[in-house]
Design an enzyme around this catalytic site. Sequence first.
Site, short mmCIF file in Angstrom:
data_model
loop_
_atom_site.label_atom_id
_atom_site.label_comp_id
_atom_site.label_asym_id
_atom_site.label_seq_id
_atom_site.Cartn_x
_atom_site.Cartn_y
_atom_site.Cartn_z
N ASP A 1 -12.47 -11.09 -3.34
CA ASP A 1 -12.42 -12.52 -2.98
C ASP A 1 -10.99 -12.78 -2.52
O ASP A 1 -10.16 -13.26 -3.28
CB ASP A 1 -12.80 -13.36 -4.19
N ASP B 1 0.68 -5.60 -8.29
CA ASP B 1 1.62 -6.05 -7.27
C ASP B 1 1.31 -5.45 -5.89
O ASP B 1 2.16 -5.42 -5.01
CB ASP B 1 3.06 -5.73 -7.67
N ASP C 1 -4.95 -9.50 -10.61
CA ASP C 1 -4.31 -10.51 -9.77
C ASP C 1 -2.80 -10.28 -9.79
O ASP C 1 -2.29 -9.64 -10.71
CB ASP C 1 -4.63 -11.94 -10.24
N CYS D 1 -9.07 -9.64 -6.85
CA CYS D 1 -8.23 -10.83 -6.56
C CYS D 1 -8.77 -11.97 -7.41
O CYS D 1 -9.24 -12.99 -6.91
CB CYS D 1 -8.29 -11.18 -5.08
N CYS E 1 -13.14 -18.31 1.29
CA CYS E 1 -13.57 -19.71 1.38
C CYS E 1 -13.02 -20.30 2.69
O CYS E 1 -12.48 -21.39 2.72
CB CYS E 1 -13.14 -20.52 0.17
#
Length: 387
Positions: A286, A267, A240, A216, A339
Site C-alpha cells: 500500500d 529504512d 514502516d 508500508c 489511494c
Amino acid sequence: MNIHHNNLIQGILEGLRAILFEYRYADKVVRHLLRKNRLWGRRDRSQVATVIYDIVRWKRLVKVMAGIEHLTEENIHLLLNYWLERKGRVPTLSERAAFPRAIALSIPDTLDTLGMNELKTRWPLEMEALNQIANTIIRVNTLKIDRKSLQERLFGEGIITETLEEYPEALLVEGRKNLVGAKSYREGLFEIQDASSQKVSHLLDVKPGMQIIDACAGAGGKSLHLAALMQNKGHIISMDISKSKLIELKKRAYRNKVYNIQTFCIDHSDTQIPSFYNYADRLLLDVPCSGLGTLRRRPDLKWKFSKSQLERILILQACILKKYTPMLKKGGKIVYATCSILPSENRKQINQFLKEFPDYRCLSQEEVSPAQSTHDGFFMTLIEKDA
C-alpha cells in the site's frame, strides 16, 4: 450557521492559518484545536470543524468570489467573513459556471493541468465528486463482534448505521458523531476505515496460518483487517519507516485484541530487506502516493500538491516494487494499492513492473472512481509470482 463568539472565530482563524500557510495537515490541526478548547459545546465544535474544512475545500473559488486578490495570513479573516455572510452555503454549479475550470473546481492550476493530461474528460467529473463531503465508514472488528451485534450496540450509544452490501465488515455511519469517544470504539469493536480501503485486504486473499508482510503499514489499518481475516492465526510483519506510526499500530492492536502482528521499522536500505527474501505467502504494498483519491476527507492535500512531489513519489513507488517483491515466496501473491486516481501512479507503474519482471503476472485490477461511488478513490491490483 451562526458563529458569533469571538473565541470560536479566533479558533477557526488559527486553524486556517496553520493549514493554508504552515501547510500542516488539516485533521491534526482540527484535533489539536478541539482538544485545546474543551469548553466549546458539541454544536460549536462541530461547526468549527465544518467551517475549517469547507473553507479549505473551496478556498480558491471563494477567494475569487470574495474579491480577494492575494490571500495572506493577515487578511484570511476576510475570507472567513465572506463565508459566514453566505451562512456556509457551498457555491452552486450556476455560481461556478462563470469561472475557468480550475477556479470553479477550487484546485491549483498545476493539479488541473496534470489531471486533464492523465484522465482527460474524466478529470472534472472526478474532481467534482472529490469536492463533496466524505461519508464516515467503520470496519467491524470481527475478532470481537459480528456486524449485526455491533449495529445494535452502536444504536444503544446513539449511533445509527447502515450496512453496505458489497463490504462485509463495513457500516455507514449516519451524521457526524464522535466515534473515537464511543465506548464500543474504546473496547476495540470497530475501526474507522473507508470502504475502498477495506477492499484491499480482501483482495490479498489471506488464509489463517499464512506469513504476511504489510510493507508500508503506516498506523496499521489494513494490518488489523488482515489479522481479523486470518482469525489471529499466522504471522503478520507490519513494516514502516515511521516509528511513531508503528507505536500507534501496537496500541490499536492491543485495543483490537490482535496478537499476530509484529512491527518492524525499516529504512528502505538494501541491508535490511534481503533478510526477508522468500518469506511471505502474501505481500501488501500500500505504497506512498499523492492521496488524491482521499480529497473528500483530506481537502488540504490539493494545496500541498506539486509536480516535483509527484515525480518523487513515482520514483519511490517503482523503487518499492522492485526492492520489496523479492520478499514474496514463489507462487505467492502481491497487492499493489494506492489511494490515487492518477494512472501514472497506478496502471502505468504496474505495466512497467511487469515488463521488467516477467516472472510476475497480473491476476486482477480494480479501480474505485469517486465519481461512480461515494467512497475514496483507490487502485488495487493482484499480482502472482511464478511458482
